[in-house]
Write an enzyme that holds these catalytic residues in place. Structure first.
Site, PDB file in Angstrom:
ATOM      1  N   ASP A 197       0.865  -1.192   0.000  1.00 14.19           N
ATOM      2  CA  ASP A 197       0.000   0.000   0.000  1.00 14.19           C
ATOM      3  C   ASP A 197       0.896   1.236   0.000  1.00 14.19           C
ATOM      4  OD1 ASP A 197      -2.474   1.515   0.234  1.00 14.19           O
ATOM      5  OD2 ASP A 197      -1.868   1.950   2.285  1.00 14.19           O
ATOM      6  N   SER A 198       0.275   2.392  -0.296  1.00 23.28           N
ATOM      7  CA  SER A 198       1.019   3.647  -0.258  1.00 23.28           C
ATOM      8  C   SER A 198       1.446   4.000   1.167  1.00 23.28           C
ATOM      9  CB  SER A 198       0.150   4.775  -0.813  1.00 23.28           C
ATOM     10  OG  SER A 198      -0.969   4.955   0.030  1.00 23.28           O
ATOM     11  N   TYR A 258      -0.966   8.535  -2.643  1.00 20.01           N
ATOM     12  CA  TYR A 258      -0.981   8.234  -4.073  1.00 20.01           C
ATOM     13  C   TYR A 258      -2.223   8.835  -4.740  1.00 20.01           C
ATOM     14  CZ  TYR A 258       2.710   4.583  -3.995  1.00 20.01           C
ATOM     15  OH  TYR A 258       3.897   3.886  -3.906  1.00 20.01           O
ATOM     16  N   CYS A 297      -4.346  -1.535  -2.072  1.00 22.75           N
ATOM     17  CA  CYS A 297      -4.472  -0.105  -2.333  1.00 22.75           C
ATOM     18  C   CYS A 297      -5.384   0.050  -3.550  1.00 22.75           C
ATOM     19  CB  CYS A 297      -3.082   0.460  -2.629  1.00 22.75           C
ATOM     20  SG  CYS A 297      -3.088   2.184  -3.138  1.00 22.75           S
ATOM     21  N   GLU A 352      -2.430   9.171   7.831  1.00 23.60           N
ATOM     22  CA  GLU A 352      -0.971   9.058   7.774  1.00 23.60           C
ATOM     23  C   GLU A 352      -0.297   9.918   8.851  1.00 23.60           C
ATOM     24  OE1 GLU A 352       1.285   7.182   5.857  1.00 23.60           O
ATOM     25  OE2 GLU A 352      -0.476   6.024   5.267  1.00 23.60           O
ATOM     26  N   CYS A 380     -11.118   2.925  -0.059  1.00 22.35           N
ATOM     27  CA  CYS A 380      -9.709   3.270   0.139  1.00 22.35           C
ATOM     28  C   CYS A 380      -9.318   2.552   1.417  1.00 22.35           C
ATOM     29  CB  CYS A 380      -9.522   4.774   0.300  1.00 22.35           C
ATOM     30  SG  CYS A 380      -7.859   5.224   0.837  1.00 22.35           S
ATOM     31  N   THR A 381      -8.187   1.844   1.380  1.00 20.64           N
ATOM     32  CA  THR A 381      -7.853   0.989   2.519  1.00 20.64           C
ATOM     33  C   THR A 381      -7.471   1.779   3.772  1.00 20.64           C
ATOM     34  OG1 THR A 381      -5.604   0.782   1.643  1.00 20.64           O
ATOM     35  CG2 THR A 381      -7.190  -0.935   1.052  1.00 20.64           C
ATOM     36  N   HIS A 382      -7.237   3.074   3.612  1.00 15.35           N
ATOM     37  CA  HIS A 382      -6.989   3.908   4.797  1.00 15.35           C
ATOM     38  C   HIS A 382      -8.276   4.185   5.575  1.00 15.35           C
ATOM     39  CE1 HIS A 382      -3.119   4.807   2.905  1.00 15.35           C
ATOM     40  NE2 HIS A 382      -2.757   5.492   3.976  1.00 15.35           N
TER      41      HIS A 382
HETATM   42  N1  DGL Z   1      -4.870   3.306   0.653  1.00 15.82           N
HETATM   43  C1  DGL Z   1      -4.853   3.616  -0.722  1.00 15.82           C
HETATM   44  C2  DGL Z   1      -6.163   3.304  -1.400  1.00 15.82           C
HETATM   45  O1  DGL Z   1      -6.784   2.330  -1.039  1.00 15.82           O
HETATM   46  C3  DGL Z   1      -4.171   4.872  -1.185  1.00 15.82           C
HETATM   47  C4  DGL Z   1      -4.358   6.121  -0.456  1.00 15.82           C
HETATM   48  C5  DGL Z   1      -3.424   7.210  -0.943  1.00 15.82           C
HETATM   49  O2  DGL Z   1      -2.222   7.007  -0.869  1.00 15.82           O
HETATM   50  O3  DGL Z   1      -3.920   8.246  -1.405  1.00 15.82           O
HETATM   51  O4  DGL Z   1      -6.572   3.971  -2.321  1.00 15.82           O
END
Ligand code: DGL
Length: 283
Positions: A6-7, A38, A69, A161, A195-197
């Site tokens: 992941d990012s 990202y 991600c 983050e 988004c995994t975040h």
């Molecule tokens: N966690 C990532 C996703 O699922 C990327 C988030 C990012 O770096 O902007 O999209």
């Protein structure tokens, strides 16, 4: 090992569930925290960064890499699978590559289908995932009758983050994007955290929905991807014994970050609920 990329910290929400469902394998997690987010970057940049990460994981013992991600899955997966993999890895006798990269959009979309009762789904994602249109396109392939409304939430990844997910300041941006998407389609009954975040903000998102939805409003279900992706990986390993047999089985998990080891270990060990071993790398 099975690589999980992941990012930044977001892929941990996927890794945690994968390890819960498939504890026997060895895992190598890579977070490109130094170059996150990202979601606001161009196609070319996300593709280049993702390719670098995959090359690294392949050359450090991974036969299978999960792109945990959505942004990388939306912007880089197809090109890497079609253009880069054939030159990067040897093939089995049947012509299939001996190392593979899996994305997380397709399994998520397959799971959404039966969940909405109103037929209206909201997709909360990064700018990059929204602009790629990957979710509306893939959802319509499976069920053309579903109405999909997307909302970019560009402040949510920086909040996570920077370890501000529990701070009162996060409420403003959580309310802001939820207000916008619910105003655009009040019939939404399923909100996908694409988004995994975002599961790291789940408590805030649930509180915000309680604040924003009027009394008596139909409930809005929040859907996150961890369990879906883990289930899909399990199925993939069952269907591909030639790859499954290459995955080592010691139950270990190691972590790599392109940022400071200390910062990564502090945040990741709280979320993973264990002491973690992390190494800094440059991509
Ligand atoms: N966690 C990532 C996703 O699922 C990327 C988030 C990012 O770096 O902007 O999209």
């Amino acid at each position: 090992m099975i690589g999980v990329f992941d990012s930044g910290f977001g892929g941990l929400t996927i890794l945690k569930e994968i390890r819960r469902q498939l504890p026997g394998y060895d895992y190598l997690y890579l977070g490109d925290n130094a170059r996150t987010p990202y979601g606001t970057r161009s196609f070319d940049v996300v593709y280049e960064y993702t390719l670098q990460a995959i090359r690294y994981l392949f050359s450090h013992g991974c036969h299978l890499v999960v792109l945990a991600c959505n942004t990388a899955s939306a912007k880089a997966l197809r090109t890497i699978q079609q253009n880069d993999l054939p030159d990067m890895v040897p093939v089995f006798a049947d012509g299939k590559p001996q190392k593979r990269v899996l994305g997380i959009i397709r399994p998520t979309v397959e799971a959404i289908g039966g969940l909405t009762k109103t037929g209206h789904v909201g997709v909360l994602a990064t700018q990059g995932t929204v602009v790629s249109e990957s979710y509306p396109i893939e959802i319509r392939k499976i069920n053309a009758a579903v109405t999909v409304t997307q909302q970019a939430c560009p402040m949510w990844v920086p909040i996570v983050e920077n370890c501000e997910a529990d701070s009162p300041g996060a409420d403003y941006f959580v309310d802001k994007y939820l207000t916008q998407i619910l105003a655009r389609d009040p019939e939404i009954d399923t909100l996908l955290l694409a988004c995994t975040h975002y599961p790291l903000l789940q408590a805030k998102i649930e509180q915000s929905l309680m604040r924003l939805l009027p009394e008596g409003h139909r409930p809005v279900a929040l859907l996150s991807q961890g369990a879906i992706v883990a289930e899909s990986l399990k199925d993939y390993l069952n269907r591909h014994p030639e790859l499954e047999s290459k995955c080592s089985k010691g139950g270990s998990c190691r972590y790599l970050t392109t940022e400071s080891e200390h910062k990564f270990a502090q945040s990741a060990s709280i979320f993973m609920e264990e002491e973690i071993e992390v190494k800094h790398i440059d991509l």
